[in-house]
Design a protein around this motif. Structure first.
Motif, PDB file in Angstrom:
ATOM      1  N   ALA A 142      13.192  -1.107   7.528  1.00  0.00           N
ATOM      2  CA  ALA A 142      13.911  -0.667   6.324  1.00  0.00           C
ATOM      3  C   ALA A 142      14.644   0.633   6.593  1.00  0.00           C
TER       4      ALA A 142
ATOM      5  N   SER B  55       9.841   1.902  -1.095  1.00  0.00           N
ATOM      6  CA  SER B  55      11.027   2.589  -1.621  1.00  0.00           C
ATOM      7  C   SER B  55      12.144   2.578  -0.586  1.00  0.00           C
TER       8      SER B  55
ATOM      9  N   ASP C  43      10.520  -1.170  13.876  1.00  0.00           N
ATOM     10  CA  ASP C  43      11.173  -0.352  14.914  1.00  0.00           C
ATOM     11  C   ASP C  43      10.158   0.450  15.724  1.00  0.00           C
TER      12      ASP C  43
ATOM     13  N   PHE D 228       1.699   7.830  -2.449  1.00  0.00           N
ATOM     14  CA  PHE D 228       1.988   7.996  -3.875  1.00  0.00           C
ATOM     15  C   PHE D 228       3.218   8.859  -4.137  1.00  0.00           C
ATOM     16  N   THR D 229       4.252   8.617  -3.347  1.00  0.00           N
ATOM     17  CA  THR D 229       5.523   9.295  -3.590  1.00  0.00           C
ATOM     18  C   THR D 229       6.127   8.737  -4.873  1.00  0.00           C
TER      19      THR D 229
ATOM     20  N   TYR E  80       4.342  10.680   2.567  1.00  0.00           N
ATOM     21  CA  TYR E  80       2.984  10.856   2.056  1.00  0.00           C
ATOM     22  C   TYR E  80       2.737   9.811   0.968  1.00  0.00           C
TER      23      TYR E  80
ATOM     24  N   PRO F 244       4.592   1.951  -7.810  1.00  0.00           N
ATOM     25  CA  PRO F 244       3.736   2.809  -6.991  1.00  0.00           C
ATOM     26  C   PRO F 244       2.803   1.979  -6.114  1.00  0.00           C
ATOM     27  N   GLY F 245       2.340   2.588  -5.024  1.00  0.00           N
ATOM     28  CA  GLY F 245       1.477   1.858  -4.097  1.00  0.00           C
ATOM     29  C   GLY F 245       0.124   1.559  -4.720  1.00  0.00           C
TER      30      GLY F 245
ATOM     31  N   ASN G  29       2.928   4.325   1.188  1.00  0.00           N
ATOM     32  CA  ASN G  29       3.564   4.663   2.461  1.00  0.00           C
ATOM     33  C   ASN G  29       4.002   3.449   3.284  1.00  0.00           C
ATOM     34  N   ALA G  30       3.918   2.248   2.725  1.00  0.00           N
ATOM     35  CA  ALA G  30       4.291   1.056   3.499  1.00  0.00           C
ATOM     36  C   ALA G  30       5.805   0.994   3.696  1.00  0.00           C
ATOM     37  N   GLY G  31       6.548   1.695   2.847  1.00  0.00           N
ATOM     38  CA  GLY G  31       8.006   1.694   2.974  1.00  0.00           C
ATOM     39  C   GLY G  31       8.684   0.871   1.883  1.00  0.00           C
TER      40      GLY G  31
ATOM     41  N   ALA H 138       9.192   9.638   0.914  1.00  0.00           N
ATOM     42  CA  ALA H 138       8.569  10.756   1.617  1.00  0.00           C
ATOM     43  C   ALA H 138       7.380  10.234   2.409  1.00  0.00           C
TER      44      ALA H 138
ATOM     45  N   LEU I  17       0.845  -1.180   0.000  1.00  0.00           N
ATOM     46  CA  LEU I  17       0.000   0.000   0.000  1.00  0.00           C
ATOM     47  C   LEU I  17       0.888   1.241   0.000  1.00  0.00           C
TER      48      LEU I  17
HETATM   49  N1  GTP Z   1       9.928   4.226  11.401  1.00  0.00           N
HETATM   50  C1  GTP Z   1      10.066   3.761  10.182  1.00  0.00           C
HETATM   51  N2  GTP Z   1       9.653   4.498   9.137  1.00  0.00           N
HETATM   52  C2  GTP Z   1       9.799   3.985   7.900  1.00  0.00           C
HETATM   53  C3  GTP Z   1      10.359   2.702   7.684  1.00  0.00           C
HETATM   54  N3  GTP Z   1      10.351   2.463   6.353  1.00  0.00           N
HETATM   55  C4  GTP Z   1       9.830   3.570   5.770  1.00  0.00           C
HETATM   56  N4  GTP Z   1       9.502   4.491   6.688  1.00  0.00           N
HETATM   57  C5  GTP Z   1       8.919   5.814   6.441  1.00  0.00           C
HETATM   58  O1  GTP Z   1       7.666   5.673   5.786  1.00  0.00           O
HETATM   59  C6  GTP Z   1       7.458   6.750   4.887  1.00  0.00           C
HETATM   60  C7  GTP Z   1       7.096   6.215   3.519  1.00  0.00           C
HETATM   61  O2  GTP Z   1       8.178   5.524   2.980  1.00  0.00           O
HETATM   62  P1  GTP Z   1       8.306   5.214   1.414  1.00  0.00           P
HETATM   63  O3  GTP Z   1       9.493   4.317   1.272  1.00  0.00           O
HETATM   64  O4  GTP Z   1       8.265   6.444   0.622  1.00  0.00           O
HETATM   65  O5  GTP Z   1       6.967   4.409   1.181  1.00  0.00           O
HETATM   66  P2  GTP Z   1       6.423   3.782  -0.180  1.00  0.00           P
HETATM   67  O6  GTP Z   1       5.772   2.499   0.160  1.00  0.00           O
HETATM   68  O7  GTP Z   1       7.486   3.749  -1.178  1.00  0.00           O
HETATM   69  O8  GTP Z   1       5.304   4.845  -0.554  1.00  0.00           O
HETATM   70  P3  GTP Z   1       4.700   5.164  -1.984  1.00  0.00           P
HETATM   71  O9  GTP Z   1       5.825   5.362  -2.926  1.00  0.00           O
HETATM   72  O10 GTP Z   1       3.923   6.394  -1.775  1.00  0.00           O
HETATM   73  O11 GTP Z   1       3.829   4.011  -2.360  1.00  0.00           O
HETATM   74  C8  GTP Z   1       8.741   7.552   4.868  1.00  0.00           C
HETATM   75  O12 GTP Z   1       8.575   8.666   5.672  1.00  0.00           O
HETATM   76  C9  GTP Z   1       9.768   6.610   5.472  1.00  0.00           C
HETATM   77  O13 GTP Z   1      10.786   7.300   6.160  1.00  0.00           O
HETATM   78  C10 GTP Z   1      10.779   1.941   8.820  1.00  0.00           C
HETATM   79  O14 GTP Z   1      11.282   0.826   8.733  1.00  0.00           O
HETATM   80  N5  GTP Z   1      10.602   2.522  10.043  1.00  0.00           N
END
Ligand code: GTP
Ligand code: MG
Length: 494
Positions: free
Chosen positions: A468, A327, A437, A345-346, A343, A369-370, A323-325, A341, A321
């Protein structure tokens, strides 16, 4: 050296002093100007090549805001995502070059009344060739109408025309090429084509006249004389026989629509053949007719309408989804640097990173993308980019473990994948329970999630808690990934 000029292109029109040379390092400018006068703090505008220093004392508050804006725009321009031109589905028209016309000529010699025909044949048209390139990751640089070079006409003295230039198009590795029906609003070629000749509404005579115009080149002033001669009628029959063979080939081609999978690096494929060159007048030399005053025109090249669909080839695909992390995870395991980022749909385009192992083994991971619930109904960014993980040997579900009910996220992902392509979830998979974490929620959620996965899939799907962001437990995931990819390779080799 100080140069003063009125900056016409800035809305606020200020005098700007350029400090030294255009490429003077920023640090130097900052130091020197702050040393000279402590009150005059320079504001730096970083453009494409130059560094302009504007004295703050001259700038009033309103123009300061303007300047902030311009600086922002300038930086925005520089930092703009270079991959914004990403295209993974497009339609193109490819056309082989037309063959050159044959030539009607006679070699002139002094005191010889009957000279032999010496018109050269036309050169063949160029081909359109697709090459699978691993250096390209988007279709945006491919033009929509691709035409290869025309063959050159034959010339006197038995000079055959040279072949038209082939057009070689670099297409990203993993592109699927399908032939589709021509677009309805396609522009009609000005040349007389077969459909126009075989139009049922025309009477036989007009059809024949049209066909002759499309096929023959005549010696000057022989346009009307030639069709009356019996030699010409014989020559026409000869050409008819040749065309019969061509027609069989064309019919075969029409039934087999082109389908290519450009998955072999540097593999080359001709997608549109050029037309054959026309025949010079020596071709029609017979015992009875020693001076044929006609030659044939070159044939048209093949025209094809193609759909290009880029399906990235990566060993593992990340699904999750927004923002799941995903990237962040890709950054932790590989050499890729996608935008991260807090938010949704980064990520707007797929990214592929390479994971390096100590024994030089490498595997590729695709971040897309998510996707959200209802993506199959085009909600969010839709689910069309799932095509980029469709070919992955392993699916990696990235789930935010610190959420309320992370297993619900996983159910959504699975149902969206199934809706995109039934059976996709049967592929070997791994769950990365990210953000472990954030301990309060994660500690509570993990055992429940693990139990739910085991209940559904027994030992088939492994779930690994990971952070991550802080790169915790990453090695475990990369080791598992390698095992799964290698195992999968063995299965596909059978
Ligand atoms: N605390 C914590 N925050 C994390 C972790 N992994 C990612 N984040 C945070 O989650 C937010 C989203 O991370 P992204 O890697 O951009 O998420 P994404 O799934 O790629 O999001 P989209 O590209 O929008 O689909 C960022 O602010 C990251 O810093 C983690 O392991 N721990
Ligand atoms: Mg992302």
């Amino acid at each position: 050296m100080q140069i003063y000029f009125r900056a016409q292109h800035f809305a606020f029109r200020k005098q700007i002093s350029f400090a030294g040379s255009f490429l003077q390092p920023l640090v130097q400018i900052r130091n020197s100007s702050s040393d000279n006068n402590a009150e005059e703090k320079p504001i730096l505008l970083v453009g494409q090549h130059d560094v302009a220093v504007i004295q703050e004392s001259e700038v009033d508050l309103a123009s300061k805001n303007d300047m902030e804006k311009i600086r922002d725009q300038s930086l925005q321009y520089k930092l703009r995502d270079k991959t914004r031109q990403f295209i993974d589905l497009m339609y193109v028209m490819v056309k082989g070059g037309a063959g050159g016309d044959g030539c009607v000529a006679f070699s002139r010699e002094k005191y010889v009344s009957k000279v032999p025909p010496s018109g050269g044949n036309g050169g063949r048209g160029g081909n359109v060739i697709f090459v699978a390139s691993s250096n390209h990751s988007s279709l945006h640089s491919i033009s929509k109408n691709i035409t290869a070079g025309r063959g050159h006409n034959g010339e006197g003295n038995m000079k055959h025309g040279s072949a038209g230039k082939d057009v070689i198009i670099q297409v990203p590795l993993g592109t699927i090429v399908r032939e589709v029906d021509p677009l309805l609003n396609k522009r009609q070629s000005k040349k007389i084509n077969e459909d126009q000749i075989n139009d049922e509404n025309l009477d036989e005579e007009t059809k024949l006249a049209k066909k002759r115009v499309a096929t023959w080149v005549h010696y000057p002033r022989y346009n009307e004389k030639n069709p009356l001669s019996s030699f010409f009628i014989e020559a026409e029959k000869m050409i008819e026989q040749d065309e019969g063979y061509n027609r069989v080939l064309k019919a075969k081609d029409a039934n087999n629509n082109l389908f290519l999978d450009l998955s072999v690096p540097n593999g080359q494929y001709i997608v549109a053949h050029g037309g054959l060159g026309g025949k010079g007048n020596p071709h029609f030399l017979t015992n009875a007719n020693r001076s044929p005053k006609y030659a044939t025109k070159g044939q048209e090249g093949q025209v094809k309408y193609l759909e290009l669909e880029l399906k990235a080839i990566a060993d593992a695909g990340l699904v999750g989804l927004p923002n799941a992390g995903k990237s962040t995870f890709l950054t932790a395991v590989s050499n890729a640097h996608p935008k991260i980022a807090p938010y949704p749909f980064t990520t707007l385009n797929p990214y592929i990173g390479t994971v390096d192992y100590s024994d030089r083994f490498q595997l590729t991971v695709a971040d897309i993308p998510g996707i959200i619930q209802g993506a199959h109904k085009n909600i969010g960014l839709g689910h069309s980019f799932l095509r980029h993980i469709e070919r992955s040997k392993v699916l990696v579900y990235v789930v935010d473990l610190s959420g309320n009910q992370p297993w619900e996220e996983w159910y959504i992902l699975q149902s969206e994948l199934e809706k995109y392509r039934p059976g996709l979830t049967k592929r070997s998979s791994l769950i990365v329970a990210n953000k472990a974490d954030i301990t309060e929620k994660s500690k509570e959620n993990f055992p429940i999630f693990e139990a739910k996965v085991k209940e559904m899939f027994k030992e088939e799907i492994v779930i690994v808690p990971v952070s991550a962001k802080y790169k915790k437990n990453i090695v475990k995931v990369t080791t598992l990934l390698r095992q799964m990819v290698e195992k999968r390779e063995l299965i596909t080799c059978k």
